[in-house]
Structure formats: C-alpha cells, structure tokens
Design an enzyme around this catalytic site. Sequence first.
Site: not given
Ligand SMILES: NC(=O)c1ccc[n+]([C@@H]2O[C@H](COP(=O)([O-])OP(=O)(O)OC[C@H]3O[C@@H](n4cnc5c(N)ncnc54)[C@H](O)[C@@H]3O)[C@@H](O)[C@H]2O)c1
Length: 305
Positions: A139
């Site tokens: 990841y």
């Molecule tokens: N939550 C955390 O602590 C955290 C930490 C570091 C980075 N991030 C990054 O922040 C972002 C949001 O994280 P989150 O926790 O809200 O995750 P989440 O899974 O709740 O949200 C990500 C969304 O992206 C959508 N998605 C995935 N692939 C897709 C595609 N090809 N086309 C359209 N939509 C798509 C999913 O359906 C999902 O609803 C992500 O990129 C994640 O890697 C999150």
Amino acid sequence: MRYLVTGAAGFIGSHLAEALQGAGHDVVGVDSLTDYYDPAEKERNAAALDLRRLDLAHDALDLDGVDGVFHLAGQPGARSFGPVFPLYLERNVLATQRVFEAAATAGVRVVFASSSSIYGDAERYPTPEDTPPLPRSPYAVTKLACEQLARAYRHDFGLDVVVVRYFTVYGPRQRPDMFLRRACDALRDGERFEIYGTGTQSRSFTYVADAVAATVAAMERAAGGSLYNVGGGEEASMLDAIALLEELSGRHLHVRHVDAALGDVARTKADVSRIARELGWAPETRLADGLSAMWSWASGTVAAA
Ligand SMILES: NC(=O)c1ccc[n+]([C@@H]2O[C@H](COP(=O)([O-])OP(=O)(O)OC[C@H]3O[C@@H](n4cnc5c(N)ncnc54)[C@H](O)[C@@H]3O)[C@@H](O)[C@H]2O)c1
C-alpha cells in the site's frame, strides 16, 4: 468555487465534501463505491452529496468548470501483500495517474491524499517531510508511486499539485477496518477485540476535522509542488487509546493479542512544523475530545440500525 472530491463517499472524503459545502462551495463528489467495506455505509456517508459513480481507473473524468480537485479516492489499508495487490495498483497508481492527466490537461489544481506510511519505520521521530521514504507495505509503495507521479506530472506538464501525508485519521465514519473503529464497534457490541502485536505501537492520531482543515488550506494557500505532513499533536499507543475509550464509554474491552500485522510500523510521529509555518495549520482536537465524538457516533449507530 466548484470543487471535485474523489473518494467523496469514503471516510475522510465525505467529511471534506461536507465542510466545503458548509463553506459555501459547490461540490461534485466522485466515488465508485468499492466493496472494500460495505458500500451501504458509503451511501450513507454521501447521502447529502451530489455524487457521481465513476471508476477513476477506467471512466473518463470531466473537469469542465471545476476549480480544484481533492483526490482522496484510493484503496487504503496496510494489509496489502498477496493477491489483493492488483487492486492497490489499479485504485491507487492507475486511478491517480488518470486524475493527474485530466487535471494537467484542464489546468486544475489537485490536492493528493498521501500517507504517513511512506516513511515506514522512519529514520527520525518526529518525522519531517524530507525524511527518506522507507515504505514497509505494498500500500505504502503505491502511495509513494503516486507522489512520484505528482512530481513527474508537475515537472513535464506543469501540473499544479499539492501532496498531504495523513497520519492515522480518526473520528465519526472511520473505516470499519481501522483500529479505533474496530475498538469502538467491539466495545459497543460487547465483543472480544483482537489487537495486532503488543499494542505498544503508537500513532500520531489525527482528528478528521483537523485533517479536513489542513486539506482545504493546502488547496487554498499552498504553493504548487509543496508537500505537507498532516498529523495530530498527541502521540498515543494502541493500549493508551483503548484505555481512553474505556474511560469515555464506561465499558471494558476484552482484548486478545494476535500476531503483529505484516507491514505495520512500530511508530508514527508527525513533525508538522512545515505546515504550521507555511499554511498556519496546527491540529486542534485533543485525543480525548476526538475519541469522545467518535464513541458517541459509533455507539449511536446501534440505535439507528
Ligand atoms: N484514514 C486514514 O487514516 C488515512 C491515512 C493516510 C492516507 N489516507 C488516504 O486518504 C484517502 C481517504 O482514506 P479513507 O480512510 O477515507 O478511505 P475510504 O476507503 O473510506 O475512502 C476512499 C474512497 O475511494 C473510493 N474509491 C476507491 N477506488 C476508486 C476508484 N478507482 N474510483 C473512484 N472511487 C474509488 C472508495 O469507494 C472509497 O469510498 C485514501 O486515499 C487513503 O489512502 C487515509
């Protein structure tokens, strides 16, 4: 302004979209509602949004009339070794390359959601942005690849891009696979909770409203090409966080230790001096207050069900 938020039905994206609407902006949400966790939960997250169901890895993205793109869509979760890896390539690397291509062509700024996981077991704590990346999970490798794509698109196509590296974001609607959400759900349901490893691994837990404020500041005030850590001010171990949750809920969590997860790092601690200096952002929510809001939400989801 008219903003496009990708991943708008997800945890952070849905909070960001709401905050932008609350500030008077027009928001178009994009999400493919992947089944990484229950799409019904994502539909509830996005209930108040103008949501387009698009798969960014395959469908065309129309940025006509859009002033900026917040690119949060992706495949999260550090447990990414083995047969799931193609999903990480597709939903992180390929989808992001296509967003950058569309934004560079349209001349639109992108704020890209990267991750503290790119540091791996970092050389220094607190960890500033110029620490060499040592990703430990597939990841994290895909998130670092996206950062490098941002740099390449900026260099050769003039893409106006800002990268934010989130450190363990928590709060209402947190993803059901994440540690604090699993702990809240187990507390609520009186179920046994499996903790990976000793529980002494620690994190810069970041409250979602603080992460959203930093992300908006990056869109509104950052210089093109900049990169920022977005991390909470209080470092806590998993066991510390559980103790706080038990105190807040007045309940006891039945913990069982299982093997440490592959790709899980021992510690994250954000150095946020760059974003404080350049954008005037600092985390404002104390862990106890953020956990209290999260527990209220998680315990209330039972009443709603
Ligand atoms: N939550 C955390 O602590 C955290 C930490 C570091 C980075 N991030 C990054 O922040 C972002 C949001 O994280 P989150 O926790 O809200 O995750 P989440 O899974 O709740 O949200 C990500 C969304 O992206 C959508 N998605 C995935 N692939 C897709 C595609 N090809 N086309 C359209 N939509 C798509 C999913 O359906 C999902 O609803 C992500 O990129 C994640 O890697 C999150």
